[in-house]
Design an enzyme around this catalytic site. Structure first.
Site, PDB file in Angstrom:
ATOM      1  N   HIS A  40       0.822  -1.214   0.000  1.00 12.66           N
ATOM      2  CA  HIS A  40       0.000   0.000   0.000  1.00 12.66           C
ATOM      3  C   HIS A  40       0.857   1.266   0.000  1.00 12.66           C
ATOM      4  O   HIS A  40       0.352   2.350  -0.246  1.00 12.66           O
ATOM      5  CB  HIS A  40      -1.006   0.008   1.159  1.00 12.66           C
ATOM      6  CG  HIS A  40      -0.390   0.063   2.517  1.00 12.66           C
ATOM      7  ND1 HIS A  40      -0.251  -1.059   3.301  1.00 12.66           N
ATOM      8  CD2 HIS A  40       0.112   1.092   3.233  1.00 12.66           C
ATOM      9  CE1 HIS A  40       0.317  -0.721   4.444  1.00 12.66           C
ATOM     10  NE2 HIS A  40       0.553   0.591   4.426  1.00 12.66           N
ATOM     11  N   ASP A  59      -0.797  -7.334   0.123  1.00 11.28           N
ATOM     12  CA  ASP A  59      -0.114  -6.147   0.642  1.00 11.28           C
ATOM     13  C   ASP A  59       1.359  -6.436   0.925  1.00 11.28           C
ATOM     14  O   ASP A  59       1.829  -6.328   2.050  1.00 11.28           O
ATOM     15  CB  ASP A  59      -0.832  -5.655   1.903  1.00 11.28           C
ATOM     16  CG  ASP A  59      -0.450  -4.237   2.268  1.00 11.28           C
ATOM     17  OD1 ASP A  59       0.005  -3.490   1.376  1.00 11.28           O
ATOM     18  OD2 ASP A  59      -0.600  -3.868   3.443  1.00 11.28           O
TER      19      ASP A  59
END
EC number: 3.4.21.-
Length: 119
Positions: A40, A59
């Site tokens: 992210h 992620d």
């Protein structure tokens, strides 16, 4: 870390702090040329500097450093696991959670200069 404890400078030699004008994000040094962090954070990086593992909202991201770092008293990579942690065990490695092992082959492939697909 909010609410964390202060540590000795040599206690976590694999932790990396990225500054981009100000503090940007924390990372983990996994060898002399690569750091592991959360995907992210990718929207803030120049695109040629990172690899995002999987388009399915995984992620995890690897960033190749501009030049290799040298190990020292204060700098050393984290050893990646050779087997998955057992259920209920405490990993005790910042930024290295049980799920990272699921991507170990991908991480090793990218570091070796190859490509790999999502598990």
């Amino acid at each position: 870390v909010i609410g964390g404890d202060e540590c000795n400078i040599n206690e976590h030699p694999f932790l990396v702090a990225l500054y981009y004008s100000t503090f940007f994000c924390g990372m983990t040094l996994i060898n002399q040329e690569w750091v592991l962090t959360a995907a992210h954070e990718s929207e803030k990086f120049p695109k040629e500097k990172y690899f995002i593992f999987c388009p399915n909202n995984k992620d995890i991201m690897l960033i190749r450093l501009d030049k290799p770092v040298s190990n020292s008293e204060h700098i050393a990579p984290l050893s990646l696991p050779s087997s998955p942690p057992s259920v209920g065990s405490v990993c005790r490695k910042p930024a290295l959670y049980t799920k990272v092992f699921d991507y170990l082959l991908w991480i090793q492939s990218i570091i070796a200069g190859n490509t790999a697909t999502c598990p």
